[in-house]
Design a protein around this motif. Structure first.
Motif, PDB file in Angstrom:
ATOM      1  N   TYR A  39       6.870  69.688   4.578  1.00  0.00           N
ATOM      2  CA  TYR A  39       5.637  70.403   4.299  1.00  0.00           C
ATOM      3  C   TYR A  39       5.109  70.917   5.634  1.00  0.00           C
ATOM      4  O   TYR A  39       5.518  70.449   6.700  1.00  0.00           O
ATOM      5  CB  TYR A  39       4.604  69.475   3.657  1.00  0.00           C
ATOM      6  CG  TYR A  39       4.931  69.099   2.234  1.00  0.00           C
ATOM      7  CD1 TYR A  39       6.010  68.267   1.943  1.00  0.00           C
ATOM      8  CD2 TYR A  39       4.167  69.568   1.174  1.00  0.00           C
ATOM      9  CE1 TYR A  39       6.315  67.922   0.632  1.00  0.00           C
ATOM     10  CE2 TYR A  39       4.465  69.231  -0.146  1.00  0.00           C
ATOM     11  CZ  TYR A  39       5.529  68.407  -0.401  1.00  0.00           C
ATOM     12  OH  TYR A  39       5.828  68.067  -1.695  1.00  0.00           O
ATOM     13  N   THR A  54      16.588  66.635  -3.474  1.00  0.00           N
ATOM     14  CA  THR A  54      16.802  65.350  -4.114  1.00  0.00           C
ATOM     15  C   THR A  54      18.028  64.660  -3.534  1.00  0.00           C
ATOM     16  O   THR A  54      18.798  65.260  -2.780  1.00  0.00           O
ATOM     17  CB  THR A  54      17.001  65.516  -5.622  1.00  0.00           C
ATOM     18  OG1 THR A  54      18.239  66.228  -5.844  1.00  0.00           O
ATOM     19  CG2 THR A  54      15.847  66.279  -6.241  1.00  0.00           C
ATOM     20  N   GLY A 100       9.810  60.532  -1.277  1.00  0.00           N
ATOM     21  CA  GLY A 100       9.206  60.008  -2.492  1.00  0.00           C
ATOM     22  C   GLY A 100      10.111  59.016  -3.190  1.00  0.00           C
ATOM     23  O   GLY A 100      11.337  59.131  -3.135  1.00  0.00           O
ATOM     24  N   ARG A 102       8.681  57.432  -6.434  1.00  0.00           N
ATOM     25  CA  ARG A 102       8.180  57.188  -7.781  1.00  0.00           C
ATOM     26  C   ARG A 102       8.603  58.239  -8.791  1.00  0.00           C
ATOM     27  O   ARG A 102       8.873  57.924  -9.947  1.00  0.00           O
ATOM     28  CB  ARG A 102       6.649  57.084  -7.756  1.00  0.00           C
ATOM     29  CG  ARG A 102       6.129  55.855  -7.007  1.00  0.00           C
ATOM     30  CD  ARG A 102       4.628  55.799  -7.071  1.00  0.00           C
ATOM     31  NE  ARG A 102       4.038  56.913  -6.321  1.00  0.00           N
ATOM     32  CZ  ARG A 102       2.742  57.222  -6.355  1.00  0.00           C
ATOM     33  NH1 ARG A 102       1.930  56.516  -7.108  1.00  0.00           N
ATOM     34  NH2 ARG A 102       2.275  58.221  -5.622  1.00  0.00           N
ATOM     35  N   THR A 103       8.649  59.496  -8.384  1.00  0.00           N
ATOM     36  CA  THR A 103       9.010  60.576  -9.295  1.00  0.00           C
ATOM     37  C   THR A 103      10.077  61.440  -8.647  1.00  0.00           C
ATOM     38  O   THR A 103      10.368  61.293  -7.461  1.00  0.00           O
ATOM     39  CB  THR A 103       7.792  61.447  -9.643  1.00  0.00           C
ATOM     40  OG1 THR A 103       7.320  62.072  -8.444  1.00  0.00           O
ATOM     41  CG2 THR A 103       6.680  60.606 -10.258  1.00  0.00           C
ATOM     42  N   ASP A 104      10.629  62.359  -9.432  1.00  0.00           N
ATOM     43  CA  ASP A 104      11.746  63.150  -8.928  1.00  0.00           C
ATOM     44  C   ASP A 104      11.376  63.991  -7.709  1.00  0.00           C
ATOM     45  O   ASP A 104      12.183  64.147  -6.794  1.00  0.00           O
ATOM     46  CB  ASP A 104      12.271  64.062 -10.035  1.00  0.00           C
ATOM     47  CG  ASP A 104      13.025  63.287 -11.092  1.00  0.00           C
ATOM     48  OD1 ASP A 104      13.253  63.833 -12.183  1.00  0.00           O
ATOM     49  OD2 ASP A 104      13.377  62.113 -10.827  1.00  0.00           O
ATOM     50  N   TRP A 105      10.186  64.584  -7.689  1.00  0.00           N
ATOM     51  CA  TRP A 105       9.814  65.494  -6.609  1.00  0.00           C
ATOM     52  C   TRP A 105       8.548  65.071  -5.874  1.00  0.00           C
ATOM     53  O   TRP A 105       8.208  65.673  -4.866  1.00  0.00           O
ATOM     54  CB  TRP A 105       9.609  66.906  -7.172  1.00  0.00           C
ATOM     55  CG  TRP A 105      10.882  67.547  -7.636  1.00  0.00           C
ATOM     56  CD1 TRP A 105      11.293  67.703  -8.928  1.00  0.00           C
ATOM     57  CD2 TRP A 105      11.917  68.123  -6.827  1.00  0.00           C
ATOM     58  NE1 TRP A 105      12.506  68.329  -8.958  1.00  0.00           N
ATOM     59  CE2 TRP A 105      12.912  68.605  -7.696  1.00  0.00           C
ATOM     60  CE3 TRP A 105      12.091  68.270  -5.445  1.00  0.00           C
ATOM     61  CZ2 TRP A 105      14.079  69.235  -7.229  1.00  0.00           C
ATOM     62  CZ3 TRP A 105      13.247  68.891  -4.987  1.00  0.00           C
ATOM     63  CH2 TRP A 105      14.222  69.361  -5.878  1.00  0.00           C
ATOM     64  N   GLY A 106       7.851  64.061  -6.360  1.00  0.00           N
ATOM     65  CA  GLY A 106       6.633  63.631  -5.694  1.00  0.00           C
ATOM     66  C   GLY A 106       6.914  62.927  -4.387  1.00  0.00           C
ATOM     67  O   GLY A 106       7.983  62.339  -4.203  1.00  0.00           O
ATOM     68  N   MET A 107       5.964  62.998  -3.463  1.00  0.00           N
ATOM     69  CA  MET A 107       6.120  62.386  -2.144  1.00  0.00           C
ATOM     70  C   MET A 107       5.122  61.242  -1.984  1.00  0.00           C
ATOM     71  O   MET A 107       3.945  61.368  -2.323  1.00  0.00           O
ATOM     72  CB  MET A 107       5.902  63.433  -1.054  1.00  0.00           C
ATOM     73  CG  MET A 107       6.860  64.605  -1.137  1.00  0.00           C
ATOM     74  SD  MET A 107       8.588  64.063  -0.957  1.00  0.00           S
ATOM     75  CE  MET A 107       9.455  65.614  -1.286  1.00  0.00           C
ATOM     76  N   ASP A 108       5.629  60.132  -1.457  1.00  0.00           N
ATOM     77  CA  ASP A 108       4.799  58.943  -1.281  1.00  0.00           C
ATOM     78  C   ASP A 108       4.634  58.544   0.178  1.00  0.00           C
ATOM     79  O   ASP A 108       3.704  57.808   0.527  1.00  0.00           O
ATOM     80  CB  ASP A 108       5.401  57.766  -2.048  1.00  0.00           C
ATOM     81  CG  ASP A 108       5.567  58.068  -3.520  1.00  0.00           C
ATOM     82  OD1 ASP A 108       6.711  58.170  -4.000  1.00  0.00           O
ATOM     83  OD2 ASP A 108       4.534  58.211  -4.194  1.00  0.00           O
ATOM     84  N   TRP A 110       4.838  59.777   4.411  1.00  0.00           N
ATOM     85  CA  TRP A 110       4.702  60.946   5.279  1.00  0.00           C
ATOM     86  C   TRP A 110       4.983  60.565   6.722  1.00  0.00           C
ATOM     87  O   TRP A 110       4.584  59.486   7.179  1.00  0.00           O
ATOM     88  CB  TRP A 110       3.294  61.522   5.171  1.00  0.00           C
ATOM     89  CG  TRP A 110       2.998  62.035   3.803  1.00  0.00           C
ATOM     90  CD1 TRP A 110       2.533  61.330   2.737  1.00  0.00           C
ATOM     91  CD2 TRP A 110       3.196  63.372   3.338  1.00  0.00           C
ATOM     92  NE1 TRP A 110       2.419  62.149   1.633  1.00  0.00           N
ATOM     93  CE2 TRP A 110       2.822  63.403   1.979  1.00  0.00           C
ATOM     94  CE3 TRP A 110       3.637  64.551   3.943  1.00  0.00           C
ATOM     95  CZ2 TRP A 110       2.874  64.576   1.208  1.00  0.00           C
ATOM     96  CZ3 TRP A 110       3.697  65.704   3.179  1.00  0.00           C
ATOM     97  CH2 TRP A 110       3.321  65.712   1.836  1.00  0.00           C
TER      98      TRP A 110
END
Length: 120
Positions: A39, A54, A100, A102-108, A110
């Motif tokens: 990002y 992914t 990430g 938790r989800t396929d494209w989410g980021m947790d 940084w």
């Protein structure tokens, strides 16, 4: 999960840079990483997605960088790369690595950010 980014710097318009980001931490956490990505946040602007990938190699790229930036990933090294070609002053920003679980494209998670400055 800790993310260590490197490769930023100053480059002239039309030049290239390659960013790298290595993930480290507990083996179970590293194994759980799904997407990794980059990002960026320019002065006075919101943080925006540049590109994400992914574990299987599917990618999602911002329209503004398509044809110029390439994201890749080495799962064995837990590292994601961003090859940036034909840079323009509009690409000047702090670039953040993210991951990430938790989800396929989410980021947790940084990273700390690396500054890319493109001079005209």
């Amino acid at each position: 999960v800790q993310l260590q980014a490197s490769g930023g710097g100053l480059v002239q318009a039309g030049g290239s840079l390659r960013l790298s980001c290595a993930a480290s931490g507990r083996i179970f956490s590293i194994f759980a990483i799904k997407a990794m990505g980059w990002y960026r946040q320019a002065p006075g602007k919101q943080r925006e997605l540049v590109a994400a990938i992914t574990k299987g190699g599917s990618t999602n790229n911002a329209d503004s960088v398509k044809g110029r930036f390439t994201i890749s990933r080495d799962n064995a090294k837990n590292t994601v790369y961003l090859q940036m070609n034909n840079l323009t002053p509009e690409d000047t920003a702090v670039y953040y690595c993210a991951a990430g679980v938790r989800t396929d494209w989410g980021m947790d998670y940084w990273g700390q950010g690396t500054l890319v400055t493109v001079s005209s």
